[in-house]
Design a protein around this motif. Structure first.
Motif, short mmCIF file in Angstrom:
data_model
loop_
_atom_site.label_atom_id
_atom_site.label_comp_id
_atom_site.label_asym_id
_atom_site.label_seq_id
_atom_site.Cartn_x
_atom_site.Cartn_y
_atom_site.Cartn_z
N SER A 150 6.54 -4.53 -0.39
CA SER A 150 6.88 -3.81 0.83
C SER A 150 7.19 -2.34 0.59
O SER A 150 7.67 -1.65 1.49
CB SER A 150 8.07 -4.49 1.54
OG SER A 150 9.23 -4.42 0.74
N ASP A 155 2.03 -0.18 -0.26
CA ASP A 155 1.40 -0.20 1.07
C ASP A 155 0.12 0.65 1.05
O ASP A 155 -0.94 0.24 1.53
CB ASP A 155 2.38 0.33 2.11
CG ASP A 155 2.15 -0.29 3.49
OD1 ASP A 155 1.11 -0.93 3.68
OD2 ASP A 155 3.01 -0.11 4.36
N PHE A 184 0.46 -7.41 7.60
CA PHE A 184 -0.58 -6.55 7.05
C PHE A 184 -1.94 -6.92 7.62
O PHE A 184 -2.77 -6.06 7.92
CB PHE A 184 -0.61 -6.64 5.52
CG PHE A 184 -1.47 -5.59 4.88
CD1 PHE A 184 -0.95 -4.35 4.57
CD2 PHE A 184 -2.82 -5.84 4.62
CE1 PHE A 184 -1.76 -3.37 4.00
CE2 PHE A 184 -3.62 -4.88 4.05
CZ PHE A 184 -3.09 -3.64 3.73
N TYR A 189 -0.79 -2.53 7.78
CA TYR A 189 0.32 -2.03 6.96
C TYR A 189 1.49 -3.00 7.09
O TYR A 189 1.50 -3.85 7.99
CB TYR A 189 0.73 -0.61 7.37
CG TYR A 189 1.24 -0.50 8.79
CD1 TYR A 189 2.60 -0.57 9.06
CD2 TYR A 189 0.35 -0.33 9.86
CE1 TYR A 189 3.08 -0.47 10.36
CE2 TYR A 189 0.82 -0.23 11.16
CZ TYR A 189 2.17 -0.30 11.41
OH TYR A 189 2.64 -0.22 12.69
N ILE A 190 2.46 -2.85 6.21
CA ILE A 190 3.56 -3.82 6.17
C ILE A 190 4.67 -3.46 7.15
O ILE A 190 5.35 -4.31 7.69
CB ILE A 190 4.09 -3.94 4.73
CG1 ILE A 190 3.00 -4.55 3.85
CG2 ILE A 190 5.33 -4.82 4.66
CD1 ILE A 190 3.31 -4.54 2.38
#
Length: 244
Positions: A150, A155, A184, A189-190
């Protein structure tokens, strides 16, 4: 030097509203540098100068692709646990001398004002949340900045590499996707999961062998180019509650 494992989350009040951090010691590695002279060398961004600071273990100047990246880091002195060792994806290694036993983390670090106030204990422009001092055993260390699923660094790395779900299902057949991987998949994206999962560990162990010189970010002259790896088993992510 033998050290027992101990860990320190950065204090909740620590806040860096920029992409730059300097990890050093309150004595600047036992050097003759001062709060006025060290920033001059850092601001210069000259590769030879920065490499000399790294070789002498004076500091580790870090630059990330966005603000607040390292704010949620855990600092660990001593051995990693098996899960901490297994799940890191990115790594930066350098040398750090801490003869005073005071590890210093400074937001920014590119101006004399940053260090003058910190060394005096007054903070940066009277704000004390821009720096942190951690007590560690005196000595010379190998310092590793380890990036986890994370983290901001990973990322960006994930965006440019093979589909993560293939990695997960190949190495964890039959398991349910963790939440960070579902996010994701849907968003690319996280995102906010960094509030729940470990982002970075700054890992210190007694120095045995000199680390190789780091690749510096060409436009900045600071460190931020991680060595990435693909663990044998796809990480599930380490909850922050692991350190409660």
């Amino acid at each position: 030097m033998i050290v027992e494992r101990c860990y320190f989350p950065l204090p909740k009040y620590f806040f860096c509203d920029g992409p730059s951090y300097v990890i050093t010691s309150s004595s600047f590695g036992g050097s003759l540098l001062t709060p006025e002279t060290l920033p001059e060398l850092l601001q210069n961004g000259d590769e030879k100068v920065i490499n000399q600071l790294l070789e002498e273990g004076i500091c580790l100047p870090l630059f990330f692709p966005g603000d607040c990246a390292l704010d949620g880091a855990i600092f660990i002195v001593g051995d990693l646990t098996p899960i901490e060792e297994q799940e890191w994806i990115g790594r930066i290694q350098s040398k750090l001398k801490i003869p005073c036993g005071k590890l210093l983390v400074v937001c920014g670090g590119g101006s004399p004002e940053d260090f003058e106030g910190v060394i005096a204990g007054n903070g940066i422009n009277d704000y004390t949340d821009y720096f942190c001092v951690l007590d560690v055993p005196k000595g010379d260390y190998l310092v590793e900045v380890l990036a986890y699923v994370s983290s901001m660094s990973v990322d960006f790395y994930f965006e440019e590499n093979e589909p993560l779900t293939e990695w997960f299902y190949r190495t964890r057949p039959g398991e349910i996707l963790p939440q960070w991987l579902e996010t994701f998949q849907s968003k690319g994206y996280i995102g906010e999961l960094s509030d729940q999962l470990l982002t970075y560990i700054v890992h210190l162990t007694p120095l045995i062998d000199e680390p190789s010189l780091l690749t510096l970010i060409s436009e900045i002259g600071w460190c931020g180019e991680f060595e990435f790896r693909r663990p044998e088993i796809c990480p599930r992510g380490i909850p922050r509650s692991y350190y409660a």
